[in-house]
Design a protein around this motif. Structure first.
Motif, short mmCIF file in Angstrom:
data_model
loop_
_atom_site.label_atom_id
_atom_site.label_comp_id
_atom_site.label_asym_id
_atom_site.label_seq_id
_atom_site.Cartn_x
_atom_site.Cartn_y
_atom_site.Cartn_z
N TRP A 16 40.56 25.68 44.92
CA TRP A 16 40.07 26.92 44.30
C TRP A 16 39.89 27.97 45.40
O TRP A 16 39.09 27.80 46.30
CB TRP A 16 38.76 26.68 43.57
CG TRP A 16 38.94 25.77 42.40
CD1 TRP A 16 38.74 24.44 42.36
CD2 TRP A 16 39.40 26.14 41.09
NE1 TRP A 16 39.04 23.93 41.11
CE2 TRP A 16 39.45 24.95 40.31
CE3 TRP A 16 39.79 27.34 40.51
CZ2 TRP A 16 39.87 24.95 38.98
CZ3 TRP A 16 40.20 27.34 39.17
CH2 TRP A 16 40.24 26.16 38.43
N VAL A 26 45.37 35.66 39.10
CA VAL A 26 44.95 35.12 37.82
C VAL A 26 45.92 35.60 36.76
O VAL A 26 46.16 36.80 36.62
CB VAL A 26 43.52 35.58 37.46
CG1 VAL A 26 43.12 35.06 36.09
CG2 VAL A 26 42.54 35.09 38.52
N LYS A 27 46.49 34.64 36.02
CA LYS A 27 47.43 35.00 34.97
C LYS A 27 46.69 35.60 33.80
O LYS A 27 45.66 35.10 33.37
CB LYS A 27 48.18 33.75 34.50
CG LYS A 27 49.06 33.13 35.58
CD LYS A 27 49.74 31.88 35.02
CE LYS A 27 50.58 31.22 36.11
NZ LYS A 27 51.22 29.97 35.59
N LYS A 85 40.66 32.02 27.76
CA LYS A 85 40.99 30.66 28.18
C LYS A 85 39.89 29.71 27.75
O LYS A 85 38.72 29.97 27.91
CB LYS A 85 41.16 30.59 29.70
CG LYS A 85 41.60 29.21 30.20
CD LYS A 85 42.91 28.79 29.58
CE LYS A 85 43.29 27.38 29.97
NZ LYS A 85 44.48 26.93 29.26
N ALA A 125 40.23 31.08 41.93
CA ALA A 125 41.34 30.81 41.03
C ALA A 125 42.19 29.67 41.58
O ALA A 125 42.19 29.41 42.79
CB ALA A 125 42.20 32.06 40.83
N LYS A 126 42.91 29.02 40.67
CA LYS A 126 43.81 27.93 41.04
C LYS A 126 44.93 27.88 40.01
O LYS A 126 44.66 27.84 38.81
CB LYS A 126 43.04 26.60 41.07
CG LYS A 126 43.89 25.39 41.43
CD LYS A 126 43.01 24.13 41.42
CE LYS A 126 43.81 22.89 41.76
NZ LYS A 126 42.96 21.67 41.75
N GLY A 139 46.72 30.16 38.97
CA GLY A 139 46.64 31.30 38.06
C GLY A 139 45.49 31.27 37.08
O GLY A 139 45.38 32.13 36.22
N ARG A 140 44.60 30.28 37.21
CA ARG A 140 43.47 30.17 36.28
C ARG A 140 42.16 30.42 37.02
O ARG A 140 41.95 29.87 38.10
CB ARG A 140 43.44 28.78 35.66
CG ARG A 140 44.67 28.45 34.83
CD ARG A 140 44.59 27.04 34.29
NE ARG A 140 45.76 26.71 33.49
CZ ARG A 140 45.97 25.52 32.91
NH1 ARG A 140 45.05 24.56 33.07
NH2 ARG A 140 47.06 25.30 32.20
N PRO A 141 41.27 31.23 36.46
CA PRO A 141 39.97 31.47 37.11
C PRO A 141 39.05 30.28 36.94
O PRO A 141 39.18 29.50 35.99
CB PRO A 141 39.43 32.69 36.36
CG PRO A 141 40.04 32.58 34.99
CD PRO A 141 41.42 31.98 35.19
N THR A 175 35.98 29.31 35.68
CA THR A 175 34.93 29.74 34.76
C THR A 175 34.46 28.55 33.96
O THR A 175 35.27 27.80 33.42
CB THR A 175 35.45 30.84 33.81
OG1 THR A 175 35.93 31.94 34.58
CG2 THR A 175 34.34 31.31 32.88
#
Length: 846
Positions: A449, A455-456, A462, A618-619, A621-623, A625
């Motif tokens: 991360w 971030v996509k 999500k 992010a990883k 493209g995903r944050p 959260t």
């Protein structure tokens, strides 16, 4: 919230829950100074008095949440009220003392011991020769055998809940005489003292029909200091009367009435003379404290607080002007409002006058609040992310926020499996390590991360791990938590659309007080909400971040225990070195260094950000959260404040949270049990028999025959084979010290897995009619029913606290809480800190 004689052993075996109740007996001899576990964090507060000082006769009306659906504690729908009745009218071979430790009950048992270990374990019980059932029959081997057959699980016609231990019994037979019972086990069982508490007569346990239906609404045969006189479901009362066949010390009270009164109606019931004893929340305790001060000020003192508390002179002048103005509609509306206010003020003053006859007694419940991390999927399926969350938490600050405003000792809980005072307790948190912002960031970095990563964009929100983020049901509301929006003040501040169900107000959702599918009340306990000053500073910090000035100040961020100075908060960090890690446990004898378990730290050389993350982690493209689910009921405001504090702590390491507030009645069933959450707060009770009772909470989930995952009570879905093996070894080890060492090893492994993080013990507040002795905040110990009663005229017991929630309970292990009131900012109020310091000074003067 219950503190009843047989609660945990009965309901812990239920389908999905443990109760907050515990077995208890009068406080016995203290333990040695070398035994760290011998000192509970807070003692009980029951105004103890000798029986010679207590008057004979009288009636006490004691609040329960609802009348029990069954009087059989071994059925799935048994609750705290079931246990309270059973504790007064049925035998228990062992009960817990004030330290939460099992002690032989001499009213029923002269002795009990393991007489053989090879080839099989044999326990010999010698019963009190005076012990008889209410029908005159002696208590004997036939009752023991009937209960074993009903609870062994071999006969599915018995509708029992989970009843661990009985399945290990091979046979039960009469000993050398009628008063001896020999129990032979097919497999060794260390927790044999947990069995036969309570003990039902063979008339109840003898057949499936009598077990399933015969004891649901009545108990014809009993054997306790009280017997059931009547059950009035329309009035909501269960009346207990003295048992004329009782051979022990006779009950001081003529009657003990258990009265169903919802928590939100208890102040009115106390003031209206319908109750003498009730568990209450912090706001109600404050009202009684105000009434006590009014009593000390004089009979004619005006009632403080209430509906007129916020009526300033300016508001009063404006109200008069509108009421006497030219606009008739506004004037009529204002006159109506003024009339309602006068009526409310008069009612409040009348209630306050009646509440002057009560005191508040307080202690800590035998249960603890934890932060649960759902490890089944999503970011928290990675052990490194769970450990990062755990190491971001300042548990000292959270405990202080909840407990210090109540004048209770604020110490974080150091074990998943026991509480301070119990035999198995040892602080195992060193296996994970203390609060350390840099180490938490390094763990996230090692897990991939990265701050500022791409971030996509997605058309739909999500879905967080275990949570349907796109769902917007009528009973829930999602709000961006700290780090989840540009203004972190928005954490949990949306108006709740839920609110069904009832709840406590001490900051904790208690899994011991309801069950999946129940429509009963929840128990939500909470500290005081954020003060205006805290909110102002939070807004200021948010403004600094938005202008780019605050991103690099890792630490010095607010008042959550100075949760940022690289782990130096309260000496609980110092770059991973827990300064307060006393009595750490892995094998029960040696101490671990913080982070001692493999993997508790990121690999050497992993780069840690030099400052707080400037952007979201992010990883792929995903944050990063996480959905933080909390109950939204009227008693859970302060619980959401705890959630806000945790969210801010996570923001400092780059983790965003979305706080989702859901209705109380759906909180457990639709979210915790079903796994629809990432983070959640709820409570577990402590057990004197953790090798038996805690195993289903922490055992590794396994696939069921239908392909689903069988989690038992492990709602975090995090478990290991090694923990399971340690539980199995502990429950089969007949050497008590060796068994406790194995339990402590298991706890260290549970800490290292970071599926749940114990935070603090729940506060326990009881409103008690002045002069009622041997009743109140029982802590580990449940009432000795026969000793409860009103002091004789002219008799003087211990000085009561007069309802002041800032005094009256010992703080810490020596009566001092931290720095004698110097930690004023722990709950965001310098005024409360000064008051606490003044109270401490007065105590020293006394």
């Amino acid at each position: 919230m219950s503190h009843d004689g047989v609660g945990p052993r009965a309901v812990m075996r239920s389908v999905a829950f443990l109760t907050a109740g515990v077995l208890a007996v009068p406080a016995l001899a203290g333990c040695s100074e070398q035994d760290e576990a011998a000192r509970p964090t807070a003692g009980q507060d029951i105004a103890p008095a000798g029986r010679d000082l207590v008057a004979d006769g009288g009636k006490v009306r004691w609040a329960v949440d609802a009348l029990p659906e069954t009087l059989n504690t071994f059925q799935a729908d048994a609750d705290a009220a079931t246990s309270r009745v059973a504790g007064a009218v049925l035998p228990s071979m062992y009960r817990l003392d004030a330290n939460g430790r099992p002690q032989r009950n001499p009213d029923y048992l002269e002795s009990a011991k393991v007489v053989d270990r090879e080839p099989k374990q044999v326990v010999l019980y010698k019963l009190n020769q005076q012990a008889v059932w209410s029908n005159g029959r002696e208590i004997g081997a036939a009752d023991f055998a009937a209960q074993w057959r009903a609870l062994s699980g071999k006969d599915t016609a018995y509708w029992t809940a989970r009843n661990a231990g009985y399945e290990r019994i091979e046979k039960i037979e009469r000993g050398a005489g009628d008063l001896e019972v020999r129990v032979t086990f097919s497999r060794p069982y260390a927790d044999w003292k947990s069995l036969f508490s309570p003990l039902y007569p063979k008339e109840v346990m003898g057949t499936p029909d009598s077990f399933n239906d015969g004891a649901r609404r009545k108990l014809k045969v009993t054997a306790g200091p009280f017997a059931i006189a009547s059950v009035d479901r329309k009035a909501g009362d269960i009346t207990l009367k003295r048992n004329p066949r009782w051979w022990g010390s006779p009950a001081k009270l003529s009657q003990l009435v258990l009265r169903a009164v919802p928590r939100e109606k208890r102040v009115a019931a106390l003031a209206g003379g319908r109750l003498d004893l009730a568990e209450i929340d912090a706001a109600e305790a404050q009202r009684i404290a105000l009434a006590a001060r009014e009593r000390k000020a004089g009979r004619g003192a005006p009632a403080a607080g209430g509906p007129a508390a916020d009526l300033t002179s300016g508001k009063a002048l404006r109200s008069w002007a509108v009421a006497n103005g030219s606009d008739e509609d506004d004037a009529d509306e204002e006159l109506t409002a003024r009339a309602k206010r006068r009526k409310a003020v008069a009612k409040y003053a009348e209630e306050q006058a009646s509440l002057r006859g009560f005191v508040v007694r307080k202690s800590l419940e035998p249960s603890f609040t934890q932060l649960a991390l759902n490890g089944s999927e999503g970011p928290l399926a990675d052990e490194r992310v769970r450990r990062a969350v755990a190491r971001a938490l300042d548990r000292d600050a959270l405990a202080k926020a909840v407990l210090r405003p109540l004048g209770l000792p604020a110490e974080p809980v150091g074990s998943h499996l026991a509480l301070a005072g119990q035999h198995a307790y040892a602080d195992g948190s060193g296996a994970l390590g203390g609060q350390d912002t840099r180490e938490a960031q390094a763990l996230l970095s090692d897990a991939g991360w990265v701050a500022g990563g791409a971030v996509k964009e997605e058309k739909k929100p999500k879905e967080a791990a275990g949570a349907k983020a796109s769902e917007k049901s009528d009973d829930s509301e999602d709000t961006k938590g700290a780090g989840g929006s540009e203004n972190s003040e928005g954490t949990g501040k949306g108006k709740s659309k839920g609110g069904g169900g009832s709840s406590d107000e001490d900051g904790t959702y208690d899994l011991g007080d309801d069950k999946p599918g129940d429509n009963g009340s929840s128990a939500v306990l909470a500290p005081a909400p954020l003060t205006e000053r805290e909110r102002a500073e939070l807004r200021a910090r948010t403004a600094e971040r938005s202008s780019g000035e605050g991103a690099g100040k890792d630490g010095k961020t607010g008042k959550d225990g100075k949760d940022g100075k690289d782990g130096k908060d309260g000496k609980d960090g110092k770059d991973g070195k827990d300064g307060a890690s006393k009595n750490l446990a892995q094998d029960g004898k040696q101490q671990l260094k913080p982070g001692g378990a493999a993997g508790a730290y990121a690999p050497a050389g992993t780069a840690a950000p030099g400052r707080a993350a400037a952007g979201p982690l992010a990883k792929d493209g995903r944050p990063l959260t996480l959905r933080f689910v909390l109950p939204s009921g009227p008693g859970s405001e302060s619980l959401r404040t705890v959630g806000e504090r945790i969210a801010r702590m996570l923001e400092r390491i780059g983790i965003r949270t979305e706080i989702s507030k859901v209705a109380d009645e759906s909180y457990f069933k639709d979210h915790i049990a079903s796994g629809q959450y990432d983070l959640a707060l709820y409570s577990w009770p402590a057990s004197a028999f953790p090798a038996t009772d805690a195993r289903p909470i922490y055992s590794k989930p396994v696939p069921a025959a239908d392909g689903s995952l069988n989690v038992e009570q492990n709602y975090t879905r995090v478990g290991t084979d090694q923990v399971d093996q340690l539980f199995d070894q502990a429950v089969a080890e007949l050497d008590a010290d060796a068994s406790r060492a194995l339990v402590r090893k298991a706890d260290a492994r549970i800490w290292a897995a970071a599926g749940s993080i114990p935070l603090y013990q729940r506060p326990q507040l009881a409103a008690v009619r002045d002069g009622l002795a041997n009743a109140g905040a029982f802590g580990f110990q449940t009432p000795v029913y026969e000793d409860m009663g009103f002091l004789k005229k002219g008799a003087h017991g211990p000085q009561p606290s007069h309802g002041n929630p800032s005094t009256g309970a010992k703080s810490g292990k020596d009566g001092k809480d931290g720095k004698d009131g110097k930690d004023e900012k722990a709950d965001g109020s310098e005024k409360e800190g000064r008051t606490e310091k003044k109270d401490e000074t007065e105590k020293k003067g006394e």
